[in-house]
Design an enzyme around this catalytic site. Sequence first.
Site, PDB file in Angstrom:
ATOM      1  N   ASN A  61       0.836  -1.198   0.000  1.00 54.79           N
ATOM      2  CA  ASN A  61       0.000   0.000   0.000  1.00 54.79           C
ATOM      3  C   ASN A  61       0.874   1.252   0.000  1.00 54.79           C
ATOM      4  O   ASN A  61       1.917   1.302   0.653  1.00 54.79           O
ATOM      5  CB  ASN A  61      -0.997  -0.001   1.165  1.00 54.79           C
ATOM      6  CG  ASN A  61      -0.371  -0.199   2.525  1.00 54.79           C
ATOM      7  OD1 ASN A  61       0.587  -0.959   2.663  1.00 54.79           O
ATOM      8  ND2 ASN A  61      -0.921   0.452   3.539  1.00 54.79           N
ATOM      9  N   GLU A  74      -3.087  -4.539  -2.997  1.00 52.79           N
ATOM     10  CA  GLU A  74      -3.627  -5.471  -3.984  1.00 52.79           C
ATOM     11  C   GLU A  74      -3.682  -4.840  -5.370  1.00 52.79           C
ATOM     12  O   GLU A  74      -3.328  -5.460  -6.371  1.00 52.79           O
ATOM     13  CB  GLU A  74      -5.038  -5.932  -3.567  1.00 52.79           C
ATOM     14  CG  GLU A  74      -5.073  -6.695  -2.249  1.00 52.79           C
ATOM     15  CD  GLU A  74      -5.296  -5.789  -1.042  1.00 52.79           C
ATOM     16  OE1 GLU A  74      -4.822  -4.623  -1.053  1.00 52.79           O
ATOM     17  OE2 GLU A  74      -5.936  -6.245  -0.082  1.00 52.79           O
ATOM     18  N   CYS A 112     -10.108  -4.852   0.431  1.00 47.27           N
ATOM     19  CA  CYS A 112     -11.270  -3.964   0.507  1.00 47.27           C
ATOM     20  C   CYS A 112     -12.171  -4.193  -0.707  1.00 47.27           C
ATOM     21  O   CYS A 112     -11.806  -4.896  -1.656  1.00 47.27           O
ATOM     22  CB  CYS A 112     -10.812  -2.501   0.574  1.00 47.27           C
ATOM     23  SG  CYS A 112     -10.275  -1.815  -1.008  1.00 47.27           S
ATOM     24  N   CYS A 115     -10.699  -3.246  -4.173  1.00 47.14           N
ATOM     25  CA  CYS A 115      -9.700  -4.210  -4.653  1.00 47.14           C
ATOM     26  C   CYS A 115     -10.386  -5.491  -5.124  1.00 47.14           C
ATOM     27  O   CYS A 115      -9.979  -6.088  -6.126  1.00 47.14           O
ATOM     28  CB  CYS A 115      -8.679  -4.513  -3.571  1.00 47.14           C
ATOM     29  SG  CYS A 115      -7.498  -3.169  -3.328  1.00 47.14           S
TER      30      CYS A 115
HETATM   31 ZN   LIG Z   1      -8.049  -2.256  -1.344  1.00 49.03          ZN
END
Ligand SMILES: [Zn+2]
Length: 158
Positions: A61, A74, A112, A115
Amino acid sequence: MKRTDIIVPITVAQYSELSQTEKTLVDAARAASTSAYAPYSRFSVGAAILLSDGNIVSGSNQENAAYPSGLCAERTAAFYAHSRYHEAKFETIAIAARDTSGAETPAPIAPCGACRQSLLEYETLAGHPVKVILYGADEIFILPSVQSLLPVAFTDFQ
Ligand SMILES: [Zn+2]
């Protein structure tokens, strides 16, 4: 009117029970989590994607002071994987995370919603299920596909 139940099959495993290929991919995700740029959430996530040509692409991230400008691990991995190896198909994705202390999360970490939506499209492009491995230090969840993480999904391919 009728009712339809959606069942999500999850295999709960320990690291020692993974195949060598799965261990290699999980290790790549765990390593990628150390390269996260997460000064705001202090939650470091790593993702690694095994491609049909054998390459493994990982990402972490990357946050930004303008929060929406950042990107999850991701999608960092997925977008780079398809940019760099656009003819290869996604086979498996592994995800791992570290908490604010830098320790690996004991519970599996899941992607999430955004993603899941992005990964689903690469699964559709692959033409076969993309296995999902959600790493936790105490237990690991293995799902048979991205679709199993996002049932009743929006897609332009149906
Ligand atoms: Zn995500």
